[in-house]
Design a protein around this motif. Structure first.
Motif, PDB file in Angstrom:
ATOM      1  N   UNK A 217       5.126  -9.414  -9.844  1.00  0.00           N
ATOM      2  CA  UNK A 217       3.777  -8.671  -9.565  1.00  0.00           C
ATOM      3  C   UNK A 217       2.820  -9.681  -9.222  1.00  0.00           C
ATOM      4  N   UNK A 218       2.848 -10.888  -9.161  1.00  0.00           N
ATOM      5  CA  UNK A 218       1.990 -12.195  -8.675  1.00  0.00           C
ATOM      6  C   UNK A 218       2.122 -12.020  -6.974  1.00  0.00           C
ATOM      7  N   UNK A 219       2.976 -11.329  -6.409  1.00  0.00           N
ATOM      8  CA  UNK A 219       3.253 -11.297  -4.886  1.00  0.00           C
ATOM      9  C   UNK A 219       2.252 -10.137  -4.523  1.00  0.00           C
ATOM     10  N   UNK A 220       1.516 -10.419  -3.359  1.00  0.00           N
ATOM     11  CA  UNK A 220       0.443  -9.186  -3.158  1.00  0.00           C
ATOM     12  C   UNK A 220       1.068  -7.937  -2.789  1.00  0.00           C
ATOM     13  N   UNK A 221       2.190  -7.880  -2.330  1.00  0.00           N
ATOM     14  CA  UNK A 221       2.675  -6.687  -1.626  1.00  0.00           C
ATOM     15  C   UNK A 221       3.456  -5.845  -2.738  1.00  0.00           C
ATOM     16  N   UNK A 222       3.477  -6.478  -3.848  1.00  0.00           N
ATOM     17  CA  UNK A 222       3.968  -5.674  -5.163  1.00  0.00           C
ATOM     18  C   UNK A 222       2.858  -5.090  -6.177  1.00  0.00           C
ATOM     19  N   UNK A 223       3.291  -3.839  -6.377  1.00  0.00           N
ATOM     20  CA  UNK A 223       2.073  -3.343  -7.607  1.00  0.00           C
ATOM     21  C   UNK A 223       2.701  -3.331  -8.706  1.00  0.00           C
TER      22      UNK A 223
ATOM     23  N   UNK B  35      10.676  -1.424  -7.101  1.00  0.00           N
ATOM     24  CA  UNK B  35       9.237  -2.009  -7.197  1.00  0.00           C
ATOM     25  C   UNK B  35       8.714  -1.081  -6.288  1.00  0.00           C
ATOM     26  N   UNK B  36       7.300  -1.075  -6.749  1.00  0.00           N
ATOM     27  CA  UNK B  36       6.304  -0.302  -5.643  1.00  0.00           C
ATOM     28  C   UNK B  36       5.164  -1.180  -5.133  1.00  0.00           C
ATOM     29  N   UNK B  37       4.710  -0.641  -4.070  1.00  0.00           N
ATOM     30  CA  UNK B  37       3.686  -1.591  -3.286  1.00  0.00           C
ATOM     31  C   UNK B  37       3.488  -1.115  -2.045  1.00  0.00           C
ATOM     32  N   UNK B  38       3.118  -2.316  -1.327  1.00  0.00           N
ATOM     33  CA  UNK B  38       2.718  -2.215  -0.113  1.00  0.00           C
ATOM     34  C   UNK B  38       3.779  -2.537   1.066  1.00  0.00           C
ATOM     35  N   UNK B  39       4.407  -1.546   1.637  1.00  0.00           N
ATOM     36  CA  UNK B  39       5.546  -2.010   2.474  1.00  0.00           C
ATOM     37  C   UNK B  39       5.383  -2.154   3.924  1.00  0.00           C
ATOM     38  N   UNK B  40       4.010  -1.637   4.414  1.00  0.00           N
ATOM     39  CA  UNK B  40       3.349  -1.826   5.849  1.00  0.00           C
ATOM     40  C   UNK B  40       4.342  -1.485   6.682  1.00  0.00           C
ATOM     41  N   UNK B  41       5.057  -0.592   6.755  1.00  0.00           N
ATOM     42  CA  UNK B  41       5.722  -0.126   8.042  1.00  0.00           C
ATOM     43  C   UNK B  41       7.150  -1.141   8.345  1.00  0.00           C
TER      44      UNK B  41
END
Ligand code: AMP
Length: 511
Positions: free
Chosen positions: A428-434, A454-460
């Motif tokens: 969860x410390x990684x910015x792309x992971x929610x 994991x959920x988060x920011x996969x950005x394409x």
């Protein structure tokens, strides 16, 4: 006689004998004693009498042990850190210990602004510093002897304090394991575990107490069967100490048998489930060798129960389709099964395994909050003893303890102790992971691998690219054994009716 007195005695009676060999170096009992005395005198001269622990960073070099002994002879506990631990995690340990001094025996360690003494200097002090200047500040019974950091559910490791008394009580028992001290006297011991894991205490100090020779095996060797076997053969290992997982790795090659190690008398296992399959294969490959299963957490000094897995016990267990027991309690130790209200349960009933006795740690270093949660004091036979609630589930039958998994989210993966929340919090410390939820896959009653949802920011990115990137970044935060094998990106984490991540459902997706 405590362990330090014992090593001193051996330096007198068998000074020329090799005490430890590994990483291309060998030290005799005499060298171990003299070098650690000189280094202790140097610590005392330069850093005085404070009891602040010393970090000892390295891998398998015998000078690690010189540093350990020097610290305790100078009145300080040592805190071992293996080179495989990522720097950010070592730094967390450094921040919590606030050491005045760090010994860096091997590897590249950042100093993080603390005085760092490298191998060249250690060697020079060990060989030439005037020994007479020893402040004679040796740790005493209730002082910390070592502090070993283990996975903590908050995402930061926690330091288990072990005193000289704990270690000595443990050793009184461990030298007798599997046929008594006679069989182990002067024996060749295998050291497989890194010194930052408490399993290594079983081989290192039992070996030194028995006047044996410890052969430390570097991590690199462990991924090359030929190199590993020729190391074992040359060392002529007689007492084997490892997790069952490491024995499984060796057993996967046919060459691992009696012919390779004709003098191997005893297998000592601890740290995770010993399956009947592993025990059976060992009995076939090493007829006549004793297999001893021991159980215990770092918090109670390596192990507190033991049982020999005889042919009869093994056959009966297989016949009944059960799991192997983990053993009978050692002297001055009470194993009890408690319910959630702290009430002792009768024989046969399952509950939490509680260890009460003379090798239970005083608690976690500088963490009274965590200590209070897991430790207490119990009166037994008119005396107060420290007690530790293990979080392990189990039951007893005819004096034998049976382990039956965990009541929390801790797992053992290939022998490594891991708090699942430790991984999740670091992910969860990684910015792309929610949100990250890690679930274990179980095979033959043991955790076999970990999967993170994991959920988060996969950005394409593709899910594979995303997983690769997450793994790469996790390497900076966690040791490799804690990095989930699979990272699965999902849109949403399924929740239970109580609003918690539905671990059971996710577990079902990976089994
Ligand atoms: P550690 O502190 O790394 O030694 O891990 C301690 C934990 O390992 C215990 O609390 C148990 O969950 C597990 N463990 C230790 N010994 C055994 C054993 N013989 N069988 C099954 N699990 C074990």
């Amino acid at each position: 006689m405590n362990i330090l007195e014992r090593i001193k005695e051996l330096a007198g009676t068998q000074g020329e004998r090799i005490a430890i060999q590994g990483s291309g170096e060998a030290l005799t009992y005499m060298e171990l004693e003299e070098y650690s005395n000189r280094l202790a005198a140097w610590i005392y001269r330069n850093y005085g009498q404070s009891k602040t622990p010393v970090i000892v960073y390295g891998h398998k070099n015998p000078y690690m042990i010189v540093c350990f002994l020097a610290c305790v002879k100078a009145g300080r506990a040592y805190c071992p850190q293996d080179i495989s631990i990522p720097m950010s995690r070592v730094n967390e340990t450094i921040e919590s210990v606030e050491p005045e001094l760090i010994f860096a025996v091997e590897g590249e360690l950042e100093a993080f602004g603390r005085p760092l003494v490298g191998m060249e200097k250690i060697r020079e002090i060990a060989r030439s510093f005037p020994e007479s200047d020893n402040g004679n500040r040796q740790v005493t019974g209730g002082d910390n002897y070592y502090i070993i950091f283990t996975s903590g559910s908050t995402g930061k490791p926690k330091g288990v304090q072990i005193t000289l008394d704990c270690l000595n009580h443990y050793l009184e028992w461990s030298v007798e394991l599997g046929g008594g001290s006679g069989e182990k006297r002067g024996a060749h011991f295998l050291n497989q575990a890194p010194f930052s894991f408490d399993l290594s205490v079983m081989d290192l100090y039992t070996c030194l107490a028995c006047g044996g020779t410890l052969y430390t095996m570097e991590k690199e060797l462990q991924s090359d069967y030929n190199a590993m076997y020729s190391f074992m053969e040359r060392a002529d290992i007689q007492v084997w100490v490892s997790t069952p997982s490491f024995a499984d790795v060796c057993l996967s090659d046919r060459k691992f048998n009696r012919e390779l190690l004709p003098n191997l008398k005893t297998f000592l296992f601890c740290g995770e489930v010993l399956t009947t399959a592993t025990a059976q294969r060992l009995t076939e490959r090493f007829p006549g060798a004793k297999i001893i299963n021991t159980y215990g957490p770092t918090e109670s000094t390596v192990a507190v129960t033991e049982v020999e897995i005889t042919k009869e016990l093994l056959e009966r267990t297989v016949r009944e389709g059960k799991s192997l027991p983990v053993g009978y309690e050692k002297p001055n130790t009470w194993i009890e099964i408690w319910d959630e209200n702290g009430q002792s349960l009768p024989e046969g009933e399952q509950g939490e395994i509680v260890i009460i006795g003379n090798t239970v740690s005083p608690g976690y270093y500088r963490r009274p909050d965590l200590t209070e949660k897991a430790f207490t004091v119990c009166n037994r036979n008119g005396d107060d003893w420290r007690a530790y609630r293990t979080g392990d589930a189990g039951y007893q039958k005819n004096g034998l303890l049976y382990y039956n998994g965990r009541i929390d989210l801790q797992v053992k993966l290939h022998g490594y102790r891991i708090e699942i929340e430790d991984i999740e919090n670091n992910m969860a410390r990684l910015p792309q992971i929610r949100h990250a939820v890690v679930v274990p896959t179980i095979k033959e009653g043991k955790v076999n691998s970990l999967t993170a949802f994991v959920t988060g920011e996969i950005s394409g990115k593709s899910t594979n690219e995303f997983a690769r990137e997450v793994k790469k970044e996790l390497k900076e935060l966690l040791p490799s054994y804690m990095i989930p094998k699979k990272i699965k990106y999902i849109d949403e984490i399924p929740m239970t009716n109580h609003g918690k991540a539905d671990r059971k459902y996710l577990g079902g997706l990976v089994s």
